[in-house]
Scaffold this active site. Structure first.
Site, PDB file in Angstrom:
ATOM      1  N   GLU A 261       2.052 -11.652   6.739  1.00 42.44           N
ATOM      2  CA  GLU A 261       1.269 -10.468   7.068  1.00 42.44           C
ATOM      3  C   GLU A 261       1.812  -9.210   6.373  1.00 42.44           C
ATOM      4  O   GLU A 261       3.010  -8.941   6.422  1.00 42.44           O
ATOM      5  CB  GLU A 261       1.252 -10.275   8.592  1.00 42.44           C
ATOM      6  CG  GLU A 261       0.478  -9.060   9.077  1.00 42.44           C
ATOM      7  CD  GLU A 261      -0.969  -9.042   8.617  1.00 42.44           C
ATOM      8  OE1 GLU A 261      -1.624 -10.098   8.672  1.00 42.44           O
ATOM      9  OE2 GLU A 261      -1.450  -7.976   8.190  1.00 42.44           O
ATOM     10  N   THR A 305      -7.073  -8.724   6.138  1.00 43.40           N
ATOM     11  CA  THR A 305      -6.697 -10.130   6.289  1.00 43.40           C
ATOM     12  C   THR A 305      -7.885 -11.062   6.084  1.00 43.40           C
ATOM     13  O   THR A 305      -7.764 -12.096   5.419  1.00 43.40           O
ATOM     14  CB  THR A 305      -6.132 -10.391   7.703  1.00 43.40           C
ATOM     15  OG1 THR A 305      -4.967  -9.610   7.877  1.00 43.40           O
ATOM     16  CG2 THR A 305      -5.769 -11.849   7.893  1.00 43.40           C
ATOM     17  N   HIS A 422       3.044  -6.259  10.965  1.00 48.67           N
ATOM     18  CA  HIS A 422       1.765  -5.548  10.856  1.00 48.67           C
ATOM     19  C   HIS A 422       1.996  -4.096  11.229  1.00 48.67           C
ATOM     20  O   HIS A 422       2.810  -3.804  12.108  1.00 48.67           O
ATOM     21  CB  HIS A 422       0.745  -6.196  11.796  1.00 48.67           C
ATOM     22  CG  HIS A 422      -0.671  -5.749  11.566  1.00 48.67           C
ATOM     23  ND1 HIS A 422      -1.113  -4.487  11.898  1.00 48.67           N
ATOM     24  CD2 HIS A 422      -1.727  -6.397  11.026  1.00 48.67           C
ATOM     25  CE1 HIS A 422      -2.387  -4.389  11.567  1.00 48.67           C
ATOM     26  NE2 HIS A 422      -2.786  -5.532  11.036  1.00 48.67           N
ATOM     27  N   ASP A 481      -0.862 -11.094   2.320  1.00 52.03           N
ATOM     28  CA  ASP A 481      -2.315 -10.879   2.346  1.00 52.03           C
ATOM     29  C   ASP A 481      -2.752  -9.543   1.741  1.00 52.03           C
ATOM     30  O   ASP A 481      -3.775  -9.454   1.095  1.00 52.03           O
ATOM     31  CB  ASP A 481      -2.891 -11.067   3.761  1.00 52.03           C
ATOM     32  CG  ASP A 481      -2.342 -10.095   4.787  1.00 52.03           C
ATOM     33  OD1 ASP A 481      -1.285  -9.487   4.548  1.00 52.03           O
ATOM     34  OD2 ASP A 481      -2.976  -9.961   5.857  1.00 52.03           O
ATOM     35  N   HIS A 482      -1.962  -8.495   1.950  1.00 51.33           N
ATOM     36  CA  HIS A 482      -2.334  -7.169   1.414  1.00 51.33           C
ATOM     37  C   HIS A 482      -1.149  -6.236   1.565  1.00 51.33           C
ATOM     38  O   HIS A 482      -0.125  -6.614   2.144  1.00 51.33           O
ATOM     39  CB  HIS A 482      -3.559  -6.597   2.128  1.00 51.33           C
ATOM     40  CG  HIS A 482      -3.466  -6.677   3.625  1.00 51.33           C
ATOM     41  ND1 HIS A 482      -2.683  -5.829   4.362  1.00 51.33           N
ATOM     42  CD2 HIS A 482      -4.014  -7.543   4.511  1.00 51.33           C
ATOM     43  CE1 HIS A 482      -2.782  -6.143   5.640  1.00 51.33           C
ATOM     44  NE2 HIS A 482      -3.574  -7.190   5.768  1.00 51.33           N
TER      45      HIS A 482
HETATM   46  C1  GP9 Z   1      -5.126 -10.072  13.431  1.00 49.22           C
HETATM   47  C2  GP9 Z   1      -4.517 -10.022  12.084  1.00 49.22           C
HETATM   48  C3  GP9 Z   1      -4.561  -8.634  11.495  1.00 49.22           C
HETATM   49  O1  GP9 Z   1      -5.470 -11.307  13.926  1.00 49.22           O
HETATM   50  O2  GP9 Z   1      -4.854 -11.028  11.262  1.00 49.22           O
HETATM   51  O3  GP9 Z   1      -5.506  -8.397  10.536  1.00 49.22           O
HETATM   52  P1  GP9 Z   1      -5.397  -7.134   9.557  1.00 49.22           P
HETATM   53  O4  GP9 Z   1      -5.402  -5.897  10.405  1.00 49.22           O
HETATM   54  O5  GP9 Z   1      -4.106  -7.263   8.807  1.00 49.22           O
HETATM   55  O6  GP9 Z   1      -6.547  -7.228   8.664  1.00 49.22           O
HETATM   56 MN    MN Z   2      -3.331  -8.565   7.389  1.00 49.63          MN
END
Ligand code: GP9
Ligand code: MN
Length: 687
Positions: A261, A305, A422, A481-482
């Site tokens: 993440e 995500t 996150h 992911d980002h």
């Molecule tokens: C929540 C998680 C967060 O289930 O995958 O998503 P994001 O805010 O990073 O797009």
């Molecule tokens: Mn994410």
């Protein structure tokens, strides 16, 4: 005394009084049901307040229709509206119990006689207290039938009825503004139905959902076979075969995808006060059994995500706005990785995630992707202190996942979505094992702390994989992911990188995220090929020896010697080994120098790359918004039927009980759970 009687008379005997009585009852009932039947997670005074007031405006607006009508009819119309609203509430109570999500038009349309059909099982899941949803309607109808109310035959002045409606719309506006302030992007980014209901209520959610569905349906209805033709031609023309040297080197292996993440590439080998922030990932990155990419970029848009997942599973881009997985995940046809791996190579697929199943519409989209299992938060123990931000803390998540991993039939394609790293990077004290950075930017300084925690969790997982023997027959893929640090923190980013300045070009380069494939016996290297998330599936298929020819996809194997190395960003910017485009300006990728006066040849070159980027983005958009894959047949591939999938915990566990070729099966029933060692402080015995 006199006064009370007057109020009573007003309430019972005037139309406005009756209307007010109804609104108040409806309001209280709805609020009570929010609190007791749904798990909306309203935190803090603002969210609690919005949850309390959000039923009011739609109740006034809708029940208020009755105010424009004369006589007895007006009362009955209000009662019918009240009944319909209550029915909607009731249906959602039942649906929520099964799926922890709210009904949507696409769900209702695609249910039919499916396993998600509530019709069959309504009796089984209904509780007596659910009928509370009708309590106020029942009361109103009884009062009407027994004529406890005197019918007020007068027609309310149009001005008064109109004013009431206007006030209600104003209230709705205030509600919306406050919600938007607390959660920016609430309506544009389509995160989670739970959020909309929490902030705006169930009825506004229905309006929002209908509006979105009408919008998407209109475009879908216009799309036809011919639209697909142009996409098909483009893809055929630009197909690049995989690298034969790596073709099938991981054939038949389990695939374990670890979603890191918000994890940026710069964290790899990054040191803070002489201490490695991510020692475990660094080791994997440099391992001779790992193919690591150091010019790999995230390409997400607003769907964050979910866009990353969309690209990984389908090699299709996310959309210009909102989340493709949320808006199209339920209604569209996909030819996604889990389904392809199942049908082409007998893989069982699963996603494990210690967060809400409804987030980014995963609970529905994964069915369309053909995921056999989805284990969200409801599969995990969530004791006090286990949860942070968006889900169960990574160490506890991995540890608890073992019971499911060892029950998965092999070969499996398993994606584990971590979540502790996150935004806002706020780790609880007991888990902080590295100090924060000192840029003074609060959003940035906790980032290495949560990244460090995630890395430790990865270390624990790797040890388990080794001990359990899974490491031997598993291809482990890591990807970020980002970004974790957005473009609003230039100063702090410069400080982190030890640079004197940080501009938009630097920010584009900052979009690098890890992509690593690790497997015993894999010929590792650090590969400098430029690529992005759109390329992951073809690269993975290259390693697994699965042909991607004839698939509608926009990526290319990054292992291929002829990879085009044009990395599109969702806003049309791009990066190639030579050039980078940011906000309409061009730079040399290697030096970061602005190309102020491009030569004629450069102009031509840059124009060509820009065209490729915009064509691919718009063709991909067309595939998604037109639901074009419904017209496309993949050879030897049977279209996915969402109705074949059910993610209810009891059902899945029951199915896994008799599963063969699992790790547990191989170990003759001996669990590997105790092989998982964690130092998670939450699990330490308290003396
Ligand atoms: C929540 C998680 C967060 O289930 O995958 O998503 P994001 O805010 O990073 O797009
Ligand atoms: Mn994410």
């Amino acid at each position: 005394m006199q006064k009370i009687k007057k109020i009573k008379d007003w309430f019972l005997d005037t139309k406005l009084g009756f209307f007010t009585f109804m609104v108040v009852l409806f309001w209280l009932k709805t609020w009570l049901i929010y609190l007791t039947k749904f798990n909306l997670g309203a935190e803090g005074a603002m969210q609690q307040f919005l949850l309390l007031i959000n039923p009011v405006a739609p109740a006034i607006i809708l029940l208020g229709i009755g105010l424009f009508i004369k006589g007895r009819k007006s009362y009955w119309i209000m009662a019918i509206i009240d009944f319909l609203l209550s029915l909607w509430l009731f249906a959602n109570i039942l649906y929520y119990r099964e799926f922890s999500d709210f009904l949507s038009i696409s769900i209702i349309k695609t249910s039919g006689s499916s396993s998600d059909n509530l019709g069959k099982s309504i009796a089984g899941i209904t509780k007596g207290t659910d009928f509370l949803a009708f309590l106020d309607v029942a009361l109103i109808i009884i009062l009407l039938i027994f004529k406890v109310f005197k019918i007020d035959p007068r027609k309310l002045k149009l001005k008064v009825a109109g004013l009431i409606e206007v006030c209600a719309f104003c209230l709705l506006g205030i509600n919306l503004t406050m919600a938007q302030q607390d959660r920016s992007g609430l309506l544009t980014r389509t995160f989670d139905n739970n959020y909309i209901v929490k902030y705006l209520g169930l009825n506004n959610y229905a309006v929002y959902d209908s509006f979105k569905t009408a919008q998407t349906n209109a475009i879908m209805a216009k799309a036809n076979q011919n639209d697909l033709k142009s996409v098909e031609n483009y893809i055929k023309k630009n197909y690049i075969p995989p690298n034969p040297e790596y073709y099938g080197v991981a054939r038949g292996k389990n695939v374990l995808v670890i979603h890191l993440e918000s994890f940026q590439q710069f964290l790899i080998d990054y040191k803070w006060h002489g201490k490695e922030v991510t020692p475990n990932l660094n080791k994997i990155y440099h391992s001779s059994n790992t193919i690591s990419f150091d010019n790999f970029f995230n390409q997400v848009g607003q769907g964050k995500t979910s866009d990353a997942e969309m690209m990984l599973e389908n090699s299709l881009f996310g959309l210009q706005s909102g989340s493709a997985m949320s808006s199209y995940g339920t209604s569209n046809v996909f030819q996604a990785t889990p389904a392809l791996l199942d049908q082409k190579a007998g893989y069982t697929s699963a996603v494990m995630h210690g967060g809400a199943g409804s987030f980014w519409n995963r609970d529905n989209a994964y069915k369309s992707f053909g995921y056999d299992y989805f284990m969200p938060l409801s599969y995990y123990q969530n004791k006090k202190g286990y949860y942070i931000g968006y889900g169960i803390k990574d160490k506890l998540f991995f540890k608890q996942s073992v019971q499911y991993i060892e029950r998965l039939p092999q070969p499996f394609y398993l994606k584990m979505i971590t979540v502790s790293n996150h935004y806002p990077y706020d780790l609880d004290k007991q888990n902080q094992t590295i100090s924060k950075t000192d840029t003074g930017d609060n959003t940035v300084d906790g980032y290495i702390q949560t990244a460090h925690y995630l890395d430790q969790a990865i270390g624990e997982l790797m040890t388990y994989l080794k001990k359990s023997g899974l490491e031997k027959n598993t291809l482990i893929m890591f990807y970020g992911d980002h970004y974790g640090i957005s473009g609003n923190h230039h100063k702090a980013s410069a400080q982190l990188l030890g640079k004197s300045s940080f501009n938009d070009f630097d920010n584009l380069q900052f979009q690098r995220v890890p992509l690593m494939f690790h497997m015993k016996g894999l010929k590792g290297k650090i590969d400098h090929t430029y690529g992005g998330e759109i390329d992951v599936r073809p690269t993975l298929f290259n390693l697994l020896g699965i042909s991607d020819k004839g698939l509608i996809q926009f990526g290319h194997s990054l292992l291929s010697k002829n990879a085009p190395q044009i990395v599109a960003q969702r806003n049309g910017d791009f990066i190639t080994p030579t050039y980078s485009k940011v906000d309409g300006r061009y730079y040399y990728t290697r030096t970061g120098m602005l190309i102020e006066h491009p030569t004629k040849k450069q102009k031509q070159e840059l124009g060509l790359i820009s065209n490729t980027v915009t064509s691919e983005l718009s063709l991909s958009d067309r595939v998604i918004t037109g639901n074009l894959l419904r017209f496309y047949k993949v050879k030897d591939f049977k279209a996915i039927n969402r109705k074949d999938y059910n993610y209810k915990k009891e059902k899945s566990l029951e199915k896994l009980k008799s599963a063969k070729t699992t790790l547990l099966d191989k170990n003759k029933g001996k669990s590997t759970e105790d092989l998982y060692k964690t130092n998670a402080p939450e699990l330490k015995e308290k003396n």
